[in-house]
Design a protein around this motif. Sequence first.
Motif, mmCIF file in Angstrom:
data_model
loop_
_atom_site.group_PDB
_atom_site.id
_atom_site.type_symbol
_atom_site.label_atom_id
_atom_site.label_comp_id
_atom_site.label_asym_id
_atom_site.label_seq_id
_atom_site.Cartn_x
_atom_site.Cartn_y
_atom_site.Cartn_z
ATOM 1 N N UNK A 1 123.689 61.632 -57.381
ATOM 2 C CA UNK A 1 123.069 61.169 -58.614
ATOM 3 C C UNK A 1 123.832 61.802 -59.772
ATOM 4 N N UNK A 2 124.245 60.991 -60.748
ATOM 5 C CA UNK A 2 125.040 61.547 -61.852
ATOM 6 C C UNK A 2 124.297 62.663 -62.596
ATOM 7 N N UNK A 3 124.996 63.732 -62.877
ATOM 8 C CA UNK A 3 124.418 64.865 -63.597
ATOM 9 C C UNK A 3 123.704 65.867 -62.701
ATOM 10 N N UNK A 4 123.546 65.541 -61.431
ATOM 11 C CA UNK A 4 122.885 66.466 -60.503
ATOM 12 C C UNK A 4 123.776 66.614 -59.272
ATOM 13 N N UNK A 5 123.346 67.475 -58.369
ATOM 14 C CA UNK A 5 124.089 67.656 -57.125
ATOM 15 C C UNK A 5 123.308 67.062 -55.955
ATOM 16 N N UNK A 6 122.356 66.164 -56.244
ATOM 17 C CA UNK A 6 121.501 65.583 -55.207
ATOM 18 C C UNK A 6 122.212 64.375 -54.605
ATOM 19 N N UNK A 7 122.336 64.373 -53.302
ATOM 20 C CA UNK A 7 122.985 63.252 -52.624
ATOM 21 C C UNK A 7 122.020 62.074 -52.499
ATOM 22 N N UNK A 8 122.524 60.876 -52.698
ATOM 23 C CA UNK A 8 121.694 59.674 -52.644
ATOM 24 C C UNK A 8 121.200 59.411 -51.221
ATOM 25 N N UNK A 9 121.947 59.811 -50.217
ATOM 26 C CA UNK A 9 121.578 59.531 -48.822
ATOM 27 C C UNK A 9 120.312 60.271 -48.412
ATOM 28 N N UNK A 10 119.944 61.322 -49.121
ATOM 29 C CA UNK A 10 118.781 62.131 -48.744
ATOM 30 C C UNK A 10 117.488 61.329 -48.871
ATOM 31 N N UNK A 11 117.373 60.469 -49.893
ATOM 32 C CA UNK A 11 116.137 59.714 -50.093
ATOM 33 C C UNK A 11 115.850 58.733 -48.958
ATOM 34 N N UNK A 12 116.830 57.927 -48.497
ATOM 35 C CA UNK A 12 116.529 57.070 -47.339
ATOM 36 C C UNK A 12 116.203 57.865 -46.076
ATOM 37 N N UNK A 13 116.838 59.015 -45.881
ATOM 38 C CA UNK A 13 116.526 59.821 -44.699
ATOM 39 C C UNK A 13 115.098 60.359 -44.757
ATOM 40 N N UNK A 14 114.669 60.796 -45.930
ATOM 41 C CA UNK A 14 113.288 61.283 -46.079
ATOM 42 C C UNK A 14 112.299 60.155 -45.810
ATOM 43 N N UNK A 15 112.579 58.945 -46.342
ATOM 44 C CA UNK A 15 111.683 57.814 -46.121
ATOM 45 C C UNK A 15 111.651 57.418 -44.637
ATOM 46 N N UNK A 16 112.778 57.511 -43.958
ATOM 47 C CA UNK A 16 112.820 57.200 -42.530
ATOM 48 C C UNK A 16 111.944 58.167 -41.743
ATOM 49 N N UNK A 17 112.022 59.445 -42.056
ATOM 50 C CA UNK A 17 111.205 60.444 -41.362
ATOM 51 C C UNK A 17 109.726 60.198 -41.634
ATOM 52 N N UNK A 18 109.377 59.905 -42.890
ATOM 53 C CA UNK A 18 107.970 59.642 -43.229
ATOM 54 C C UNK A 18 107.467 58.413 -42.476
ATOM 55 N N UNK A 19 108.270 57.345 -42.428
ATOM 56 C CA UNK A 19 107.853 56.134 -41.715
ATOM 57 C C UNK A 19 107.687 56.388 -40.219
#
Length: 78
Positions: free
Chosen positions: A27-45
Amino acid sequence: MENLEKMASLIGDMFYKVFDLIWTLTIPGTDIRIIIFPLIMLVINLVIGGILGIHIERPKVGFRKKYRKSVADWGVNK
């Protein structure tokens, strides 16, 4: 056999480059990788699906036997 090795190497390099590209997107301006959000949603599902899957009841065997018997009787009564 050499062609097979070259093809396997090429496919492996392609997968590595695609994975590396996806992994380095941030994500621009941060060090957060975009791939982390789909992985978190996959685990929650998976967790929610597991919880809901525990409570699903199997059909009763007696109901199936009763249904088959009643369908068999339809041909006899006509």
